[in-house]
Structure formats: C-alpha cells, structure tokens
Design a protein around this motif. Sequence first.
Motif, mmCIF file in Angstrom:
data_model
loop_
_atom_site.group_PDB
_atom_site.id
_atom_site.type_symbol
_atom_site.label_atom_id
_atom_site.label_comp_id
_atom_site.label_asym_id
_atom_site.label_seq_id
_atom_site.Cartn_x
_atom_site.Cartn_y
_atom_site.Cartn_z
ATOM 1 N N VAL A 141 9.093 2.783 5.337
ATOM 2 C CA VAL A 141 8.525 1.502 4.933
ATOM 3 C C VAL A 141 7.995 0.812 6.188
ATOM 4 O O VAL A 141 8.753 0.523 7.108
ATOM 5 N N HIS A 142 6.700 0.577 6.223
ATOM 6 C CA HIS A 142 6.058 -0.052 7.382
ATOM 7 C C HIS A 142 5.761 -1.517 7.089
ATOM 8 O O HIS A 142 5.585 -1.905 5.941
ATOM 9 N N GLU A 143 5.679 -2.308 8.162
ATOM 10 C CA GLU A 143 5.334 -3.722 8.031
ATOM 11 C C GLU A 143 4.086 -4.035 8.841
ATOM 12 O O GLU A 143 3.938 -3.579 9.975
ATOM 13 N N VAL A 144 3.197 -4.822 8.254
ATOM 14 C CA VAL A 144 1.985 -5.283 8.944
ATOM 15 C C VAL A 144 1.797 -6.759 8.604
ATOM 16 O O VAL A 144 1.862 -7.140 7.435
ATOM 17 N N VAL A 145 1.581 -7.570 9.628
ATOM 18 C CA VAL A 145 1.298 -8.988 9.420
ATOM 19 C C VAL A 145 -0.144 -9.242 9.852
ATOM 20 O O VAL A 145 -0.534 -8.933 10.984
ATOM 21 N N ALA A 158 13.185 3.061 -1.718
ATOM 22 C CA ALA A 158 12.371 4.080 -1.047
ATOM 23 C C ALA A 158 13.196 5.268 -0.586
ATOM 24 O O ALA A 158 12.689 6.389 -0.470
ATOM 25 N N GLY A 159 14.475 5.035 -0.303
ATOM 26 C CA GLY A 159 15.324 6.132 0.158
ATOM 27 C C GLY A 159 14.877 6.667 1.500
ATOM 28 O O GLY A 159 14.760 5.933 2.489
ATOM 29 N N ARG A 183 6.911 -18.599 7.705
ATOM 30 C CA ARG A 183 7.366 -18.348 6.337
ATOM 31 C C ARG A 183 7.201 -16.890 5.951
ATOM 32 O O ARG A 183 8.069 -16.298 5.288
ATOM 33 N N VAL A 184 6.081 -16.293 6.348
ATOM 34 C CA VAL A 184 5.801 -14.931 5.907
ATOM 35 C C VAL A 184 6.754 -13.933 6.558
ATOM 36 O O VAL A 184 7.007 -12.860 6.009
ATOM 37 N N LYS A 185 7.306 -14.299 7.708
ATOM 38 C CA LYS A 185 8.259 -13.408 8.377
ATOM 39 C C LYS A 185 9.505 -13.216 7.520
ATOM 40 O O LYS A 185 9.984 -12.098 7.334
ATOM 41 N N GLN A 186 10.021 -14.328 6.991
ATOM 42 C CA GLN A 186 11.203 -14.245 6.133
ATOM 43 C C GLN A 186 10.890 -13.521 4.830
ATOM 44 O O GLN A 186 11.695 -12.737 4.319
ATOM 45 N N LEU A 187 9.712 -13.783 4.290
ATOM 46 C CA LEU A 187 9.295 -13.113 3.065
ATOM 47 C C LEU A 187 9.196 -11.609 3.291
ATOM 48 O O LEU A 187 9.623 -10.814 2.441
ATOM 49 N N LEU A 188 8.654 -11.224 4.426
ATOM 50 C CA LEU A 188 8.484 -9.809 4.735
ATOM 51 C C LEU A 188 9.831 -9.122 4.921
ATOM 52 O O LEU A 188 10.020 -7.978 4.479
ATOM 53 N N ILE A 189 10.777 -9.803 5.565
ATOM 54 C CA ILE A 189 12.124 -9.231 5.736
ATOM 55 C C ILE A 189 12.765 -8.984 4.376
ATOM 56 O O ILE A 189 13.372 -7.936 4.128
ATOM 57 N N SER A 190 12.618 -9.963 3.486
ATOM 58 C CA SER A 190 13.192 -9.830 2.143
ATOM 59 C C SER A 190 12.573 -8.668 1.393
ATOM 60 O O SER A 190 13.285 -7.858 0.767
ATOM 61 N N GLU A 191 11.240 -8.567 1.440
ATOM 62 C CA GLU A 191 10.558 -7.479 0.731
ATOM 63 C C GLU A 191 10.878 -6.115 1.338
ATOM 64 O O GLU A 191 10.991 -5.126 0.611
ATOM 65 N N HIS A 192 11.023 -6.078 2.634
ATOM 66 C CA HIS A 192 11.357 -4.811 3.289
ATOM 67 C C HIS A 192 12.709 -4.292 2.791
ATOM 68 O O HIS A 192 12.854 -3.099 2.492
ATOM 69 N N LYS A 193 13.682 -5.178 2.702
ATOM 70 C CA LYS A 193 15.010 -4.774 2.233
ATOM 71 C C LYS A 193 14.959 -4.259 0.800
ATOM 72 O O LYS A 193 15.575 -3.248 0.465
ATOM 73 N N LYS A 194 14.209 -4.973 -0.052
ATOM 74 C CA LYS A 194 14.098 -4.538 -1.451
ATOM 75 C C LYS A 194 13.454 -3.158 -1.552
ATOM 76 O O LYS A 194 13.909 -2.305 -2.317
ATOM 77 N N VAL A 202 0.854 -1.179 0.000
ATOM 78 C CA VAL A 202 0.000 0.000 0.000
ATOM 79 C C VAL A 202 0.888 1.227 0.000
ATOM 80 O O VAL A 202 1.819 1.331 0.810
ATOM 81 N N VAL A 203 0.619 2.131 -0.908
ATOM 82 C CA VAL A 203 1.347 3.411 -0.942
ATOM 83 C C VAL A 203 0.327 4.498 -0.624
ATOM 84 O O VAL A 203 -0.715 4.600 -1.284
ATOM 85 N N GLY A 204 0.619 5.270 0.397
ATOM 86 C CA GLY A 204 -0.326 6.297 0.825
ATOM 87 C C GLY A 204 0.318 7.279 1.772
ATOM 88 O O GLY A 204 1.557 7.387 1.814
ATOM 89 N N PRO A 205 -0.468 7.995 2.543
ATOM 90 C CA PRO A 205 0.061 9.015 3.461
ATOM 91 C C PRO A 205 1.156 8.529 4.409
ATOM 92 O O PRO A 205 2.076 9.303 4.718
ATOM 93 N N PRO A 206 1.118 7.257 4.894
ATOM 94 C CA PRO A 206 2.211 6.823 5.778
ATOM 95 C C PRO A 206 3.516 6.521 5.037
ATOM 96 O O PRO A 206 4.555 6.326 5.661
ATOM 97 N N GLY A 207 3.469 6.434 3.715
ATOM 98 C CA GLY A 207 4.615 6.019 2.918
ATOM 99 C C GLY A 207 4.309 4.691 2.259
ATOM 100 O O GLY A 207 3.272 4.534 1.616
ATOM 101 N N ILE A 208 5.203 3.716 2.457
ATOM 102 C CA ILE A 208 5.003 2.371 1.914
ATOM 103 C C ILE A 208 4.617 1.446 3.064
ATOM 104 O O ILE A 208 5.289 1.399 4.090
ATOM 105 N N VAL A 209 3.534 0.711 2.880
ATOM 106 C CA VAL A 209 3.085 -0.246 3.892
ATOM 107 C C VAL A 209 3.069 -1.629 3.257
ATOM 108 O O VAL A 209 2.362 -1.863 2.276
ATOM 109 N N LEU A 210 3.857 -2.543 3.791
ATOM 110 C CA LEU A 210 3.890 -3.920 3.315
ATOM 111 C C LEU A 210 3.000 -4.760 4.222
ATOM 112 O O LEU A 210 3.207 -4.814 5.434
#
Length: 237
Positions: A166-170, A161-162, A145-156, A129-137
């Motif tokens: 970048v926020h994370e939500v599970v 993003a500079g 499994r999703v924890k590792q996937l989320l870590i990978s996506e966060h780094k990318k 999601v891209v919106g007022p908070p920035g990037i939300v994954l």
Amino acid sequence: MSNTPLDPSTMSRRRQILETYKMTREVDPAARWWMLGAFLLFGGLGFVLFEFVLPGDGTFKLVLSIIGTLLLGLLGVMIVFGRRAQRAAFRRLDGQLGAAARALGMLRRGWVVEEVVGFTKQQDMVHRVVGPPGIVLVAEGNAARVKQLLISEHKKHERVAGEYPVHEVVVGKDEGQVPLTKLVRHVQKLGRQVKPAEITEIRQRLRALDAQRPKAPIPRGPVPTSMKGQRGNLRGR
C-alpha cells in the motif's frame, strides 16, 4: 455566446485538436513558438538526413526530401504540442476540488482508479489506484488534515491488502508532496510489484471495505480536451 464547457466526447477529432490548441494558447502563449521551433528543427534535420541517405539526384530526390522534411517537421510539432497541452491542462486543473482524481483518469490500461474512498467535511479527500504497484492512496487537500486522513485510510487498506503493498502519495507543492503535473508519472514509476491476476484479487478484497463507507461526490464536468487526448498517448496509441 454560451459559456457552457464543451464536452470532448461530442466533438470530432479535428475539433478536439482545435479546442485543445486554443486552451493551450490561453494558458501557455509561448506554445506556438515552441511548436514552430520544433517544426524547423525536426524538418531541418530531416532534410539533411534525406539528402544524404537517398540515392541519386534530381527532381525525384528533391520531392522525396521535401515530403520527408514536412513529415518529420509535423512529427516534431505533435510531440511538442502534446507535451505543452498536457502541462496546460494540469495548470487549469491545479487548485480545483478533485483535480488529482481527474488527473489520475489519464491512467487506463492495467489501472483502476476509484475516486474519493476517504474524505473529510472540509473536502479533503483520498483517491485509490489499483495497478502494477499494488494499492496507491492519493491524497489532496489541507496538508495537516489530509495527513491524518491518509494514515486512517492506510490502516484500513493494510488490513484487507494482506501481503500486497500500500503506497501513499500526497498531491501538493510542499516538500515531500507530488505536484499535480507529475502525479501520473510518479504513480507509474512506483514499479511493478503485483501481477495482473493479483490486481483482480486485490479489488475483490477491497469490496468489503468499500461496502462499509459512503461515497462522497466531487464536482463533475467535461474532462479538458487535452487531458482526453493524452490518455491515448499514455496507452501508446
């Protein structure tokens, strides 16, 4: 009788409300009693209010009081109906593949939702999601499994993003996770950290990242009628 799901986009407004009510009663049988209680409460308060506020006496005042009572009673019914219908729609979606993506579809003005920007063979997935908070994954799937996937996506995403956050939500029911019923509100409450013009810049930066990855399809189907109606409520209509 066909079991094919009804598509809300093909229905009249009246039919949408009727189908939403039927769906809500199936999931939440107590909804009708809550609606009746809201009508009596709002209507009763309205009648007392109009009796004290309106000047004069006689038939004209009584008619106005009755009209005001009915209008406020109906307002109470619609408020309760909207809330119960939204909960019922979330409960129907909960546990389904891609449920978080469909819930995020309620975000509209000022938000850009992109489904399945990351996934595993076991159908764990990350939406963006891209919106007022920035990037939300937003991740959904097996917790480990999703924890590792989320870590990978966060780094990318952090690399492109500079300076933008970048926020994370599970999504889930365990500690530290966000229930599906509270997902949209949780994302909205992350705050306003970027300006509208910066959202466009963020999306441009993400294009290069998206060009390097395949898209994973998720099961499609008509959005539950009540979810479609709630989109208008979130837009303030």
